[in-house]
Enzyme design. Structure first.
Site: not given
Ligand code: PGA
Length: 258
Positions: A10, A12, A98, A100, A170, A176, A216
């Site tokens: 992803n 982003k 997601h 976010e 997640e 993140g 992460s």
């Molecule tokens: P990250 O993001 O690996 O940077 O924690 C995962 C995601 O949001 O899908």
């Protein structure tokens, strides 16, 4: 891992057109040998989709994914992109719900459900993202929250589309932040998710559902996560922006198959 592992990146809100093309090229080149054992996908920003499709080729071992979509095919919805338009530019699948989107843009379970339905109708593979926040975990409400997210979305999955549904667990506190859920913490929720699907779909279909872990994931922790019975791969954010680390995660997934 008993199911074919999936590793999806992803991207982003990162990468210019040029940077997206370079990253796609490096990933396509560096993952050819893993294509048989691992399903690989990348989700660039909307403005890079067409060019990344061209770099990957029409028939590629790497799936092209959108990061979001709107559940109406067209109309007066300024600023939105529909699932049918994603399909039109060559997307194979799309992320839906997601964290976010849920937390920064206020997407509710209801809207996420409508998105799941519309994306599946378009024929796209749906990666449905679920997960609890830190406070919800601390209050002991992890499963209550995840179950509700799952139930409200599954209601929109007709039997003919079941094979197109992928779940990504997640935990919000792990995204993140550099804080990964332990393999045991993740496995516990993955097993509950699979159990819930088994209960709702009445049968073995639940054994085929791919459940990814996200939050992460990197080249150091991937192997341990992939050793868990119900973890079928990863949705990778930060570490998918560097070809070396993304390819190492894919390699770990392919080795988890042996
Ligand atoms: P990250 O993001 O690996 O940077 O924690 C995962 C995601 O949001 O899908």
């Amino acid at each position: 891992m008993t199911r074919k592992p999936h590793v999806y990146g992803n991207w982003k809100l990162h990468n210019t057109l040029n940077a997206s093309e370079e990253l796609a090229e490096a990933i396509a080149e560096g993952t050819k040998n893993y294509a048989e054992k691992v399903n690989i996908g990348v989700a660039p920003v909307f403005t890079s989709l067409v060019n990344v499709r061209r770099i990957l080729g029409e028939v590629s071992h790497i799936k092209l994914l959108g990061q979001n979509g709107y559940p109406k095919p067209n109309g007066a919805f300024t600023g939105e992109v529909s699932f049918s338009l994603l399909s039109d530019v060559g997307c194979d699948g799309v992320l839906v719900g997601h964290s976010e989107r849920r937390h920064l843009f206020g997407e509710t379970n209801k809207l996420v459900g409508e998105k799941v339905e519309s994306a599946l109708q378009t024929g796209l593979e749906v990666i449905l993202c679920l997960g609890e926040s830190l406070s919800e975990r601390e209050e002991g409400r992890t499963w209550e929250v995840v179950e509700e997210q799952l139930e409200s979305a599954m209601f929109h999955v007709p039997p003919v589309s079941r094979e197109k549904l992928i779940i990504a667990y997640e935990p919000v506190w792990a995204i993140g932040t550099g804080k990964t859920a332990t393999p045991q913490q993740a496995q516990e929720v993955h097993a509950l998710i699979r159990g819930k699907i088994r209960e709702s779909w009445l049968g073995d279909a639940a054994d085929k559902v791919i459940i990814l872990y996200g939050g992460s994931v990197n080249d150091k922790n991937a192997k341990d996560l992939f050793s868990q019975k119900d973890i079928d791969g990863a949705l990778v954010g930060g570490a998918s922006l560097k070809p070396e680390s993304f390819i190492s995660i894919i390699q770990a997934a392919s080795e988890s198959q042996q």
